[in-house]
Design an enzyme around this catalytic site. Structure first.
Site, PDB file in Angstrom:
ATOM      1  N   GLU A  62       0.816  -1.224   0.000  1.00  0.00           N
ATOM      2  CA  GLU A  62       0.000   0.000   0.000  1.00  0.00           C
ATOM      3  C   GLU A  62       0.845   1.268   0.000  1.00  0.00           C
ATOM      4  O   GLU A  62       0.314   2.365   0.118  1.00  0.00           O
ATOM      5  CB  GLU A  62      -0.957  -0.021   1.192  1.00  0.00           C
ATOM      6  CG  GLU A  62      -1.941  -1.171   1.103  1.00  0.00           C
ATOM      7  CD  GLU A  62      -2.850  -1.306   2.320  1.00  0.00           C
ATOM      8  OE1 GLU A  62      -2.644  -0.575   3.304  1.00  0.00           O
ATOM      9  OE2 GLU A  62      -3.755  -2.156   2.274  1.00  0.00           O
TER      10      GLU A  62
ATOM     11  N   GLN B 250       4.766  -3.961   2.549  1.00  0.00           N
ATOM     12  CA  GLN B 250       4.683  -5.397   2.846  1.00  0.00           C
ATOM     13  C   GLN B 250       4.976  -6.176   1.574  1.00  0.00           C
ATOM     14  O   GLN B 250       4.790  -5.655   0.472  1.00  0.00           O
ATOM     15  CB  GLN B 250       3.294  -5.726   3.347  1.00  0.00           C
ATOM     16  CG  GLN B 250       2.213  -5.486   2.324  1.00  0.00           C
ATOM     17  CD  GLN B 250       0.850  -5.261   2.961  1.00  0.00           C
ATOM     18  OE1 GLN B 250       0.479  -4.140   3.245  1.00  0.00           O
ATOM     19  NE2 GLN B 250       0.133  -6.347   3.170  1.00  0.00           N
TER      20      GLN B 250
HETATM   21  C1  BGC Z   1      -2.341  -4.149   5.315  1.00  0.00           C
HETATM   22  C2  BGC Z   1      -3.382  -4.910   4.530  1.00  0.00           C
HETATM   23  C3  BGC Z   1      -4.202  -5.734   5.492  1.00  0.00           C
HETATM   24  C4  BGC Z   1      -4.806  -4.859   6.574  1.00  0.00           C
HETATM   25  C5  BGC Z   1      -5.559  -5.628   7.613  1.00  0.00           C
HETATM   26  C6  BGC Z   1      -3.020  -3.310   6.364  1.00  0.00           C
HETATM   27  O1  BGC Z   1      -2.064  -2.659   7.139  1.00  0.00           O
HETATM   28  O2  BGC Z   1      -1.584  -3.323   4.480  1.00  0.00           O
HETATM   29  O3  BGC Z   1      -2.747  -5.747   3.601  1.00  0.00           O
HETATM   30  O4  BGC Z   1      -5.196  -6.397   4.802  1.00  0.00           O
HETATM   31  O5  BGC Z   1      -3.762  -4.168   7.218  1.00  0.00           O
HETATM   32  O6  BGC Z   1      -4.718  -6.499   8.292  1.00  0.00           O
END
Ligand code: BGC
Length: 850
Positions: A513, A626
């Site tokens: 993200e 991530q």
């Molecule tokens: C992550 C997502 C994840 C979400 C809920 C976010 O910080 O980037 O990939 O689905 O957290 O765990």
């Protein structure tokens, strides 16, 4: 800090307070300094009811939490600047009426743990009984000594039942005591002691839950008679309904007086006892919860009454016995054993226990990112379920995996509508949701993560391959598989390159993200390719195995051969970005043009980046929240060569912040595969202790369920080296140098085999079922019941020491000759100039940007 130099260790845990216990989490000293964290860690949950580990007195707390799977309120998302198709329905898990409080008064003095003089204190969550017990010895202000034992359980066997008990013994002196058992609506403000549901937030925190201004619970029912209390509500805007009922049983040899009061928001059953020294009084509270999308409250009340009748007939002993049996079976299917490593063993079991607590009886609802342990992420379901929790469930509790997947099938109508809103065909599943509607207000890091469609299909594929549940595929899941394939087919487009036509997917966000809305994100394209191919393969397979169902599915979905052929073509010609100059797969087409963020030299107080920099600042850089490419290397490993994997891993590892807890497990698996064994272990330990050591400083919001799933995957796929390619199980193990052995069970097509890995061999033994075929380093083996197999191993894969560093990238030149420089964004007036030899010239330090 680099991954290998993380400034923490599990030995930092205060072992005088949290002693190592291989089958439980125990606390031997009362301490309120980290209340939020321990409340999360001591949660009991069966996947339907979740009781956060707040103390039974219901007072001192960081956040009070009683949750029911799926119970939520909705609200209208108001965007400051509206645009077509933005998510409109906000959803938030709410606090269910709280049936936990059992308040004790001695000589009319309340027992308040953080104010009381506590002479002795022990608390333990037992992973085999699934019961949280607490024992406290309290010296009252009038110097009497009281022993208080309590017990809390949410039943795995009886989805709607919870058992609470309080046992009080006057060890010195006799006294009038009172036990006030309550059911309390905490959602709508303060309780009678002014304790709010939430302590105040920590400033801007996108991961926290929403608070409501309006009254959430509209009272619809209340009843009290004898020692029974019942409350029922309708949820103001979501229209959901909920009822809770409690029965109480008092056991004592001393004289008693029983009374009760009930209002819309509080039911009390009070037991007053003239307690004499040495006599034990026990109050057992049996609780039933029922909730629904909108059934009349009276219907739920009736269900509660029936549930209580059954639970009452079983009694506390019967409920405990069932719980133990349920968990014995769970552990037989799931227990991972690491001999001579008690610290790791305890933590592993705690993580596995979290996975089952989050999912076991969700039935009809999803698995929230925090399970039912806290309100973080508003109780939303993400791809965390499919990619991180389901692998564990698929191979250990396939029925639970099936339920989680059926929940997605039931979401199809909303997903179809969402696809339409985005001018797409098929179905687009929401990035985050409770009720199936998209709830992500920030589309760039939300809806744009189209990969969720492929993640769901991927999980279906893995589940079906591991269970041979063709009936589920042919009758239900095929609709998801087809509709997601359609979504990809309509999202992507053809473009010619060097005389070849390629299928491109633009304007998407991958798992990372920190980079959003890009063209041809590698992860997305590889997973879309999988999705399209699987749709073709699955249709062909069910046509063979279940022709009637297959025919019905094709009719239902208006599916012709031509459409299937186009999917095949799209998959075959999928654009897979590769940069020959660097010899790596770029995360997306623009990724390598960006400057590199120098994470290694970013001050720890600026981490995680998402809490300290505007998204636009982050988006300008090569910096990864991530695992993204690295996750594709794992999930679709057969699409990459070993050399690709190593080159990609080495490029992305120093760019990966691990600011999402989903990352460490994936990094560990790929580090192990390519040979960075020590680094793999380090990442594994980070995932293992993320909550137990509160490494991301937000465990108070709830357990990181996806990380717990990552722990299991690291053990089985990272260290065990297990891969499942279309149902073919293979191993290429990497036992950590620190461990003597590792053993884990896998259930494949109804046969449960325990694999035990040592430095020189991989052993397999059938524990249930008949036989299983698998391969080790390409050689085929079959293990049969009563005939264990031992496969000798010559080594455990390549070993590369250290870890890839940012310096390895800093100074590289792109194909166009420009330098890849690593820096940290700061406000600067310096104009950096890079000389022809690549070194900075001019300005005090040349670059002015670090
Ligand atoms: C992550 C997502 C994840 C979400 C809920 C976010 O910080 O980037 O990939 O689905 O957290 O765990």
């Amino acid at each position: 800090m680099t991954a290998l130099g993380r400034p923490w260790s599990p030995t930092d845990i205060d072992r005088t307070r949290f002693r190592v216990d291989e089958w439980g989490l125990r606390e031997d000293r009362f301490d309120t300094s980290d209340l939020g964290v321990v409340e999360t860690l001591f949660t009991v949950s069966n996947g339907y009811i979740g009781f956060r580990g707040n103390h039974e007195e219901g007072r001192t707390s960081w956040e009070q939490g009683t949750y029911l799977s799926g119970l939520h309120e909705t609200w209208e998302i108001r965007h400051a600047e509206e645009a077509f198709g933005f998510a409109k329905v906000g959803q938030s898990m709410i606090n269910a009426p709280d049936a936990r409080p059992m308040r004790l008064y001695v000589d009319d003095e309340p027992f308040i743990p953080d104010k009381a003089e506590i002479l002795d204190y022990h608390r333990r969550l037992d992973f085999r009984t699934g019961i949280l017990t607490r024992e406290v010895v309290w010296r009252t202000p009038s110097a009497k000594i009281v022993r208080i034992r309590s017990e809390r359980m949410t039943s795995f066997a009886q989805r709607h039942v919870a058992l609470l008990r309080l046992e009080v013994t006057m060890l010195r002196g006799s006294a009038p005591i009172a036990v006030s058992c309550q059911i309390m609506n905490r959602q709508d403000g303060e309780d009678d002691f002014g304790v709010r549901q939430h302590s105040l937030g920590k400033g801007i925190e996108p991961r926290k839950a929403k608070q409501f201004q309006h009254r959430v619970y509209l009272p619809r029912y209340r009843y009290q008679e004898g020692t029974r209390s019942i409350l029922g509500y309708r949820v103001a805007q979501s229209g959901m309904t909920v009822a809770v009922a409690a029965d109480h049983l008092l056991e004592t040899a001393d004289p008693v007086h029983v009374s009760g009061t009930i209002t819309d928001d509080l039911a009390r059953n009070v037991f007053e006892i003239d307690a004499s020294e040495g006599v034990t009084t026990t109050v057992t509270k049996l609780v039933a919860y029922h909730s629904s999308g909108g059934y009349p409250v009276q219907e739920l009340v009736d269900r509660c009454v029936r549930t209580l009748r059954r639970a009452g007939a079983l009694g506390a002993d019967g409920l405990r016995r069932q719980q133990r049996e349920w968990l014995d079976e769970f552990w037989a299917r799931s227990d991972v054993r690491i001999p001579d490593q008690p610290v790791v063993q305890q933590a592993v079991r705690w993580n596995l226990f979290q996975l089952i607590q989050a999912s076991a009886r969700a039935e009809g609802w999803g698995v929230p990112a925090k399970g039912l342990t806290g309100s973080g992420y508003s109780g939303h379901y993400f791809w965390d379920t499919e990619v991180f929790a389901l692998p564990f469930l698929t191979y250990t509790s396939p029925e639970v995996a099936r339920n989680a997947l059926r929940f997605r099938v039931q979401m199809l109508p909303q997903a179809r509508r969402r696809a339409e809103a985005l001018s797409l065909e098929g179905a687009l599943f929401p990035w985050r949701t409770i009720n199936g509607e998209e709830s992500s207000a920030y589309y760039a890091a939300g809806t744009a993560q189209y990969h969720i469609d492929a993640d769901i299909t991927y999980a279906i594929a893995k589940y079906v391959a591991a269970t041979h549940d063709w009936s589920f595929l042919a009758r239900e899941a095929i609709d998801v598989v087809v509709e997601t394939a359609r979504m990809w087919a309509s999202l992507g487009f053809w473009r010619g390159v060097n005389g070849e036509r390629r299928f491109n997917i633009h304007g998407v966000t991958g798992p990372d993200e920190y980079t959003t809305v890009v063209n041809n994100n590698l992860f997305t394209n590889v997973m879309a390719q999988f999705n399209l191919r699987y749709a073709c393969g699955a249709l062909a397979r069910i046509a063979q195995l279940r022709p009637d169902d297959a025919l019905r599915a094709r009719e239902r979905l208006h599916l012709g051969d031509e459409e299937i052929r186009t999917w095949e073509l799209m998959a075959d010609r999928m654009m897979i970005p590769f940069n020959a100059h660097f010899g790596i797969h770029p995360q997306d087409e623009q990724f390598l043009d960006r400057d590199v963020w120098d994470i290694e030299h970013t001050p720890p107080e600026q981490r995680p980046l998402l809490l300290h920099f505007h998204p636009l600042v982050i988006y300008r850089y090569q910096v990864v929240k991530q695992a993204d490419v690295v996750l594709a290397l794992y999930l679709c490993g057969e699409a990459f060569t070993p050399a690709d994997k190593r080159a990609d891993f080495e490029y992305y590892e120093p760019l990966t912040t691990g600011d999402s807890t989903l990352s460490a497990g994936v990094q560990a698996i790929m580090a192990a595969e390519v040979g960075y064994q020590e680094l793999a272990y380090d990442h594994f330990m980070s995932a293992l202790f993320i909550d137990l050591c509160d490494l991301h400083h937000n465990t108070d919001d709830g357990v990181h369920v996806a990380s717990a799933g990552g722990v299991w995957s690291t053990i089985v796929a990272g260290f065990g080296g297990m891969r499942d390619t279309g149902g073919r199980i293979s191993f290429d193990p990497r036992l950590p140098a620190q461990w003597r052995a590792l053993s884990f069970p896998l259930t494949v097509a109804g046969t449960r085999v325990r694999f035990t890995l040592a430095a020189d061999a991989l052993a397999a033994e059938v524990e249930e079922g008949d036989a299983l075929e698998f391969s080790v380093h390409g050689e085929a083996w079959t293990v049969r019941r009563g005939e264990p197999v031992r496969v000798p191993l010559a080594g455990q894969g390549p070993v590369i020491s250290g870890e890839p560093e940012i310096e390895d990238l800093d100074g590289l030149r792109r194909e166009d000759g420009t330098l890849l420089t690593a820096s940290i964004p700061v406000v600067t007036t310096e104009i950096p100039v890079i000389g022809p030899d690549g070194s900075p010239v001019g300005g005090p330090d040349g670059a002015g940007s670090r």
